[in-house]
Scaffold this active site. Structure first.
Site, PDB file in Angstrom:
ATOM      1  N   CYS A   2       0.847  -1.191   0.000  1.00  0.00           N
ATOM      2  CA  CYS A   2       0.000   0.000   0.000  1.00  0.00           C
ATOM      3  C   CYS A   2       0.880   1.238   0.000  1.00  0.00           C
ATOM      4  O   CYS A   2       1.562   1.523   0.974  1.00  0.00           O
ATOM      5  CB  CYS A   2      -0.903   0.009   1.235  1.00  0.00           C
ATOM      6  N   GLU A 127      -3.978   0.765  -6.165  1.00  0.00           N
ATOM      7  CA  GLU A 127      -3.008  -0.237  -6.588  1.00  0.00           C
ATOM      8  C   GLU A 127      -2.925  -0.198  -8.112  1.00  0.00           C
ATOM      9  O   GLU A 127      -3.867   0.222  -8.791  1.00  0.00           O
ATOM     10  CB  GLU A 127      -3.420  -1.637  -6.125  1.00  0.00           C
TER      11      GLU A 127
END
Length: 333
Positions: A2, A127
């Site tokens: 992340c 992402e």
């Protein structure tokens, strides 16, 4: 891993969205600590600051450990034992912490064993999927329920966008020469669902208030029990977004607006995207009025779905296209 998140709620609405029941069953909102430091953002990266939940007992020794507070901390953990005079001199990246090594590495082990557990808050995270023409970004978030509605000031219960709640570890660093204490955090990551090939690791997500309670209440829930909450999960929705988000300098609603794959990858690709942009800009300091009638869980079929109405992005676009451009009330952080 992340490396980018979004948290666009204004400080007052963020507090309302984090309402909980204390040990006595009373409904409460966490108190903001240093709320003036919080800045909403559509594109937040490591070294920036962001909102986290933690037990009040970390700040007040005689407090009930089930009581929660909101605090703005810097993303990228600086261990309390770090002796350099500048936290930016950390020789390694601590924005993410792998769950399988967090009790082994000295950067995280000490803080974790001392109960310094926090919940990192976000609208969602980004992402990137590697493709032949480059990397395609996605925005990933909790599925929203049918009763998610536009929020108005004074509503007793929060019915707006459900925040993503990620398990984190924090620590307090003091400059060797003295000065203000720096609060920093890291996001714990786990193996992602095997059905999603473009993500190898993702944030450890705490799904529901009971999981949040156990993670935060370090006085009642020991470390070995709390770490059992760190498990992969699939209760997640996502949609593709423009490569506009690739640059950390871009911090506008365009970052999380859905796009249609296969079309020209611009936010203005469809009328519904234009409506979403107008809505997001008007609610930049208010509560996003995002709603979905049905949201898929992790599925490899998402990318190949021929009908956008059966995808998270399509449903979101369809709903937004019916809303017009409401004038959201603005709140000062």
């Amino acid at each position: 891993m992340c490396g980018r998140t979004a948290c666009s709620l204004a400080a007052d609405n963020l507090r309302r969205a984090c309402a909980y029941r204390d040990r006595g069953g009373r409904r409460r909102q966490p108190e903001w600590i240093r709320a003036e430091r919080y800045r909403p953002s559509y594109n937040k990266g490591p070294q920036s600051s962001g909102p986290v939940l933690l037990s009040r007992r970390h700040l007040q020794q005689d407090a009930d450990s089930s009581e929660r507070v909101l605090m703005d901390m810097r993303w990228g953990l600086v261990p309390s034992w770090f002796k350099k005079d500048d936290p930016s001199k950390m020789p390694f990246n601590t924005s993410n912490c792998r769950s399988d090594s967090m009790l082994k590495k000295s950067s995280y082990k000490g803080a974790l064993l001392k109960g310094k557990r926090c919940v990192v808050l976000a609208d969602g995270f980004y992402e990137w999927q590697q493709q032949s023409g480059g990397k395609q970004p996605y925005f990933i978030y909790f599925p929203q329920t049918k009763d998610t509605v536009a929020e108005e000031e004074g509503d007793e219960e929060w019915r707006g966008w459900r925040l993503l709640t990620m398990a984190g570890i924090f620590d307090c660093w003091e400059p060797p020469a003295g000065g203000e204490t720096l609060y920093t955090y890291t996001i714990i990551t786990v193996d992602a669902s095997k059905d999603v090939s473009f993500i190898h690791h993702m944030p450890a997500i705490l799904d529901g208030d009971e999981a949040i309670r156990k993670w935060l209440d370090f006085a009642e829930v020991p470390t070995q029990e709390a770490v059992q909450l760190i498990q992969p999960m699939e209760n997640i929705a996502f949609h593709p977004v423009s490569t506009f988000v690739n640059s950390i300098r871009n911090n506008t609603p365009e970052c999380l607006a859905p796009i249609k794959l296969g079309a020209k990858k611009e936010v203005k690709a469809t009328p519904s995207s234009q409506v979403m942009l107008g809505w997001l800009k008007n609610s930049q300091e208010g509560s996003p009025q995002k709603k979905e009638n049905d949201v898929p869980r992790w599925t490899s079929q998402f990318i190949h779905s021929p009908s956008p109405k059966k995808t998270s992005a399509g449903i979101l676009q369809q709903w937004l296209g019916k809303q017009g451009e409401p004038a959201a009330k603005k709140h000062k952080a």
